[in-house]
Design an enzyme around this catalytic site. Structure first.
Site, short mmCIF file in Angstrom:
data_model
loop_
_atom_site.label_atom_id
_atom_site.label_comp_id
_atom_site.label_asym_id
_atom_site.label_seq_id
_atom_site.Cartn_x
_atom_site.Cartn_y
_atom_site.Cartn_z
N LYS A 108 25.76 -75.50 -5.30
CA LYS A 108 24.31 -75.29 -5.40
C LYS A 108 23.72 -75.92 -6.65
CE LYS A 108 24.25 -71.08 -2.62
NZ LYS A 108 23.91 -69.64 -2.56
N LYS A 189 24.30 -74.46 11.38
CA LYS A 189 24.15 -73.03 11.67
C LYS A 189 22.68 -72.63 11.63
CE LYS A 189 26.74 -71.32 8.44
NZ LYS A 189 27.47 -70.29 7.65
N LYS A 192 18.52 -68.36 7.67
CA LYS A 192 17.35 -67.57 7.26
C LYS A 192 16.30 -68.44 6.57
CE LYS A 192 19.30 -64.31 4.71
NZ LYS A 192 20.76 -64.56 4.74
#
Length: 321
Positions: A108, A189, A192
């Site tokens: 990240k 995938k 959210k």
């Protein structure tokens, strides 16, 4: 035995979260199991306070709507003072090298000019979540097992240096669940963070919105409905969703429909019915702020009662009491 599971309010709860985790949490819950909304973890990247606050309430309501008992669910920040104290103690137990080696920090933070310190240290906060509640098992995917290993390391080191306080947890792999893919791009995938994507189905979506999304779902060349994830990933994704909702196999699901159009309609209706009770109960709670606040306060009180003796013991042996 206590198992601890958390979900970060980085976006709306989607169908993959429900079928892969939340539904299982509710169905397989043991009396000592705990579930929490990890809103503090959502602060490792830039965020809007009002959105974080809203998503935290929404995710909390969805967990309750799915059937998780109020005694077993809480919001992480409602224990912010307790966690803050233990987090500092554990940060002073952890080395910089151990924190910097975390794969998610590397991934990240890669290519960014500036990275928040919280992104580096949040695995220690995750360790505090686990150790303060005395969790012996932490169901996680492969992307989080390194963090549980850090919690094990810190528990052992603290116990060795100061005295036996913490249960040494272990990571456990949940039962295999369907890997729900994005309806518009089966190569990734469902997420959210893709709240604007027509390929993500959210638990609180209205039935007509769900049907529209499935009508637009990507299928594949040809017209044969068969389960073949390599050759027909779009169709395979729809069949896995249908199978998960119906409690059958993707192969059996394929035998139950004769065309792509029928498949899309069938899976849409199955998802609408799967999500209906969760959505209705969650909406009721979100529309009744007083009741939602009452349940949340109850969950926080129970979580704090479970955590406080262990926290006090840790502070005492570390010389802070």
């Amino acid at each position: 035995m206590t198992r601890l599971s958390g979900i970060t309010p980085s976006g709306h709860v989607h169908l993959g979260n429900h079928l892969g985790a939340v539904r299982r949490w509710a169905a397989e819950r043991e009396p000592e199991d705990l579930f929490f909304v990890s809103d503090l973890h959502a602060m490792t990247a830039p965020h809007r306070p009002e959105r974080l606050r809203s998503l935290t309430r929404e995710v909390f309501a969805v967990l309750l709507g799915a059937g998780i008992e109020p005694d077993s669910v809480f919001v992480q920040s409602d224990l912010a003072y307790e966690l803050g104290a233990l987090n500092w103690v554990l940060e002073c137990t952890c080395t910089y090298g151990e924190a910097a080696r975390m794969i998610q920090f590397k991934e990240k933070g890669a290519g960014q000019e500036s990275v928040r310190v919280g992104l580096l240290t949040y695995p220690v906060l995750m360790a505090a979540d686990i150790l303060m509640q005395g969790a012996s098992e932490v169901p996680v995917g492969t992307d989080q097992d390194q963090h549980v290993e850090l919690a094990r390391t810190l528990a052992r080191r603290f116990n060795s240096n100061y005295g036996e306080v913490f249960v040494v947890p272990r990571a456990v792999v949940p039962k295999t669940a369907a890997r729900i893919r994005d309806l518009g791009d089966p190569s990734r995938k469902m997420a959210k963070s893709s709240q604007q994507s027509p390929g993500s189905v959210f638990v609180l979506d209205e039935p007509d919105a769900i049907r529209r999304k499935f009508r637009r779902a990507v299928t594949d060349g040809g017209d044969e409905v068969r389960y073949d994830p390599e050759a027909k990933p779009g169709v395979a994704n729809l069949l896995e969703i249908l199978a998960a909702c119906k409690g059958t196999s993707p192969y059996a699901a394929a035998d139950s429909v004769g065309s792509y159009a029928e498949l899309k309609d069938t899976v849409a209706e199955a998802v609408v019915e799967e999500l209906r009770p969760v959505r209705e109960r969650a909406r009721e709670l979100l529309d009744d702020s007083a009741e939602l606040d009452r349940v949340r306060a109850h969950g926080a009180k129970r979580a704090a009662e479970r955590a406080r003796p262990r926290l006090e013991a840790a502070l005492r042996v570390a010389g802070l009491r």
